[in-house]
Design a protein around this motif. Sequence first.
Motif, PDB file in Angstrom:
ATOM      1  N   VAL A 112       0.828  -1.205   0.000  1.00 39.36           N
ATOM      2  CA  VAL A 112       0.000   0.000   0.000  1.00 39.36           C
ATOM      3  C   VAL A 112       0.867   1.262   0.000  1.00 39.36           C
ATOM      4  CG1 VAL A 112      -1.588   1.381   1.414  1.00 39.36           C
ATOM      5  CG2 VAL A 112      -2.014  -1.057   1.078  1.00 39.36           C
ATOM      6  N   CYS A 113       2.016   1.188   0.679  1.00 34.37           N
ATOM      7  CA  CYS A 113       2.892   2.356   0.785  1.00 34.37           C
ATOM      8  C   CYS A 113       3.467   2.803  -0.561  1.00 34.37           C
ATOM      9  CB  CYS A 113       4.043   2.069   1.756  1.00 34.37           C
ATOM     10  SG  CYS A 113       3.550   2.163   3.492  1.00 34.37           S
ATOM     11  N   LYS A 114       3.631   1.871  -1.499  1.00 28.79           N
ATOM     12  CA  LYS A 114       4.219   2.227  -2.792  1.00 28.79           C
ATOM     13  C   LYS A 114       3.358   3.214  -3.568  1.00 28.79           C
ATOM     14  CE  LYS A 114       6.465  -2.309  -3.202  1.00 28.79           C
ATOM     15  NZ  LYS A 114       6.527  -3.561  -4.011  1.00 28.79           N
ATOM     16  N   PRO A 115       2.087   2.879  -3.883  1.00 21.99           N
ATOM     17  CA  PRO A 115       1.265   3.850  -4.611  1.00 21.99           C
ATOM     18  C   PRO A 115       0.921   5.083  -3.776  1.00 21.99           C
ATOM     19  CG  PRO A 115      -0.058   1.953  -3.955  1.00 21.99           C
ATOM     20  CD  PRO A 115       1.365   1.606  -3.660  1.00 21.99           C
ATOM     21  N   LEU A 116       0.838   4.913  -2.441  1.00 22.08           N
ATOM     22  CA  LEU A 116       0.540   6.052  -1.578  1.00 22.08           C
ATOM     23  C   LEU A 116       1.660   7.086  -1.646  1.00 22.08           C
ATOM     24  CD1 LEU A 116      -1.446   7.225   0.473  1.00 22.08           C
ATOM     25  CD2 LEU A 116      -0.180   6.023   2.279  1.00 22.08           C
ATOM     26  N   PHE A 117       2.899   6.601  -1.617  1.00 21.86           N
ATOM     27  CA  PHE A 117       4.040   7.507  -1.747  1.00 21.86           C
ATOM     28  C   PHE A 117       4.006   8.236  -3.086  1.00 21.86           C
ATOM     29  CE2 PHE A 117       8.214   7.655  -3.947  1.00 21.86           C
ATOM     30  CZ  PHE A 117       8.696   8.816  -3.356  1.00 21.86           C
ATOM     31  N   ALA A 118       3.785   7.494  -4.173  1.00 22.17           N
ATOM     32  CA  ALA A 118       3.768   8.101  -5.509  1.00 22.17           C
ATOM     33  C   ALA A 118       2.684   9.169  -5.605  1.00 22.17           C
ATOM     34  CB  ALA A 118       3.547   7.023  -6.571  1.00 22.17           C
ATOM     35  N   PHE A 119       1.486   8.862  -5.087  1.00 29.43           N
ATOM     36  CA  PHE A 119       0.375   9.804  -5.158  1.00 29.43           C
ATOM     37  C   PHE A 119       0.673  11.083  -4.377  1.00 29.43           C
ATOM     38  CE2 PHE A 119      -3.473  11.541  -3.181  1.00 29.43           C
ATOM     39  CZ  PHE A 119      -4.185  11.908  -4.313  1.00 29.43           C
ATOM     40  N   ILE A 120       1.127  10.934  -3.117  1.00 31.66           N
ATOM     41  CA  ILE A 120       1.379  12.119  -2.285  1.00 31.66           C
ATOM     42  C   ILE A 120       2.537  12.932  -2.850  1.00 31.66           C
ATOM     43  CG2 ILE A 120       2.004  12.953   0.016  1.00 31.66           C
ATOM     44  CD1 ILE A 120       0.691  10.498   1.200  1.00 31.66           C
ATOM     45  N   PHE A 121       3.590  12.247  -3.309  1.00 27.59           N
ATOM     46  CA  PHE A 121       4.747  12.959  -3.860  1.00 27.59           C
ATOM     47  C   PHE A 121       4.335  13.799  -5.058  1.00 27.59           C
ATOM     48  CE2 PHE A 121       8.450  13.843  -6.335  1.00 27.59           C
ATOM     49  CZ  PHE A 121       9.490  13.934  -5.431  1.00 27.59           C
ATOM     50  N   LEU A 122       3.634  13.187  -6.007  1.00 36.27           N
ATOM     51  CA  LEU A 122       3.246  13.910  -7.220  1.00 36.27           C
ATOM     52  C   LEU A 122       2.261  15.039  -6.896  1.00 36.27           C
ATOM     53  CD1 LEU A 122       2.884  10.911  -9.694  1.00 36.27           C
ATOM     54  CD2 LEU A 122       4.752  12.564  -9.574  1.00 36.27           C
ATOM     55  N   ALA A 123       1.326  14.772  -5.963  1.00 37.69           N
ATOM     56  CA  ALA A 123       0.325  15.783  -5.619  1.00 37.69           C
ATOM     57  C   ALA A 123       0.949  16.988  -4.901  1.00 37.69           C
ATOM     58  CB  ALA A 123      -0.765  15.161  -4.741  1.00 37.69           C
ATOM     59  N   VAL A 124       1.840  16.714  -3.951  1.00 33.41           N
ATOM     60  CA  VAL A 124       2.415  17.784  -3.138  1.00 33.41           C
ATOM     61  C   VAL A 124       3.646  18.406  -3.790  1.00 33.41           C
ATOM     62  CG1 VAL A 124       3.527  18.338  -0.935  1.00 33.41           C
ATOM     63  CG2 VAL A 124       1.530  16.847  -0.975  1.00 33.41           C
ATOM     64  N   ARG A 125       4.579  17.570  -4.221  1.00 33.24           N
ATOM     65  CA  ARG A 125       5.880  18.080  -4.676  1.00 33.24           C
ATOM     66  C   ARG A 125       5.936  18.434  -6.159  1.00 33.24           C
ATOM     67  NH1 ARG A 125      10.613  16.662  -1.226  1.00 33.24           N
ATOM     68  NH2 ARG A 125       9.862  15.724   0.694  1.00 33.24           N
ATOM     69  N   TRP A 145      12.904  13.651  -9.437  1.00 28.61           N
ATOM     70  CA  TRP A 145      12.329  12.491  -8.760  1.00 28.61           C
ATOM     71  C   TRP A 145      10.913  12.203  -9.264  1.00 28.61           C
ATOM     72  CZ3 TRP A 145      14.411  15.011  -3.761  1.00 28.61           C
ATOM     73  CH2 TRP A 145      15.720  14.563  -3.518  1.00 28.61           C
ATOM     74  N   GLY A 146      10.164  13.263  -9.521  1.00 28.69           N
ATOM     75  CA  GLY A 146       8.817  13.088 -10.041  1.00 28.69           C
ATOM     76  C   GLY A 146       8.818  12.381 -11.384  1.00 28.69           C
ATOM     77  N   PHE A 147       9.779  12.744 -12.242  1.00 27.08           N
ATOM     78  CA  PHE A 147       9.913  12.097 -13.555  1.00 27.08           C
ATOM     79  C   PHE A 147      10.224  10.611 -13.385  1.00 27.08           C
ATOM     80  CE2 PHE A 147      12.742  10.673 -16.997  1.00 27.08           C
ATOM     81  CZ  PHE A 147      11.893  10.847 -18.092  1.00 27.08           C
ATOM     82  N   LYS A 148      11.099  10.296 -12.432  1.00 24.53           N
ATOM     83  CA  LYS A 148      11.434   8.890 -12.186  1.00 24.53           C
ATOM     84  C   LYS A 148      10.213   8.106 -11.705  1.00 24.53           C
ATOM     85  CE  LYS A 148      15.403   7.656 -10.532  1.00 24.53           C
ATOM     86  NZ  LYS A 148      16.579   7.440  -9.676  1.00 24.53           N
ATOM     87  N   ILE A 149       9.414   8.724 -10.847  1.00 23.16           N
ATOM     88  CA  ILE A 149       8.207   8.060 -10.330  1.00 23.16           C
ATOM     89  C   ILE A 149       7.224   7.802 -11.464  1.00 23.16           C
ATOM     90  CG2 ILE A 149       6.153   8.386  -8.890  1.00 23.16           C
ATOM     91  CD1 ILE A 149       7.978   9.885  -6.902  1.00 23.16           C
TER      92      ILE A 149
END
Length: 264
Positions: A177-190, A236-240
Amino acid sequence: THLFIAGVCGSSGHTPTGEERRNHAHVLGHQAASLLAVSILGIVGALYWYLWMGDMHSQVAGFTSSSERFLVSFPPSVFIGEVNVAFQVYDFMATALVPKLRSPIMLAHHVMAGSLAALTCYPRAFGIDASSLSNYDLMFFFGVTELSTVPLAVHDALKLLPLHLKTYPSLNLLNEVCKPLFAFIFLAVRCVHWPFVMGAFGSMHLDMFLSDAPTKPVHAFYIVMSSAMTVLQYFWGFKIVTILISVAMGSSGSDKKNHAKKSE
């Protein structure tokens, strides 16, 4: 926290042996200490920015000069900044000293983030007559942004415990669960929210840099370092996004193969 977790794991039978065990234990200790720090920064920062800073948002929106935004005082932001300074100093040392953590990009990130946090919280140490700087923006950049690091720290810690993941299905589920959660929050916030705050932050410092303010070097430093931090976020966003596309294409390919097998 780091040394306690490293000591426990280093003496247990759940990690490799010898030098590898020590390195493994220190990586686990680092993840535990990081999780504690980013949880404080991210959760407190997000609560203030999105729920408890309504009056501050309104106050800043009513400012007519950049200097007002630059010098506005907001004590909770100073707390966030001081925690961040301590965390960046620790994280730089851990990244430099633990072989498995060593990364030039992360070392550069800690130097930039730590320098910005130190200047923001302790301007008098740099010869600036103010108790703290950029209090309003500090809450977002040093608080809210760390929210994305919470699921990443959990995932990074759990993947170091493969036996536990096999033994406890709930831990494996949490890890997944942490994998997609990290991607979502990172892209949304950062990557989505970041440029809106950075635009106003950068405009403030550029305006003061171009004025007759005696703090020109400070504004130049903020502009350069925050620009570099922005580049890192999108790197980092591009890598995600690349990983997400790769996973999606892989899943699509697997579905097609399964469909073809069923048809046969």
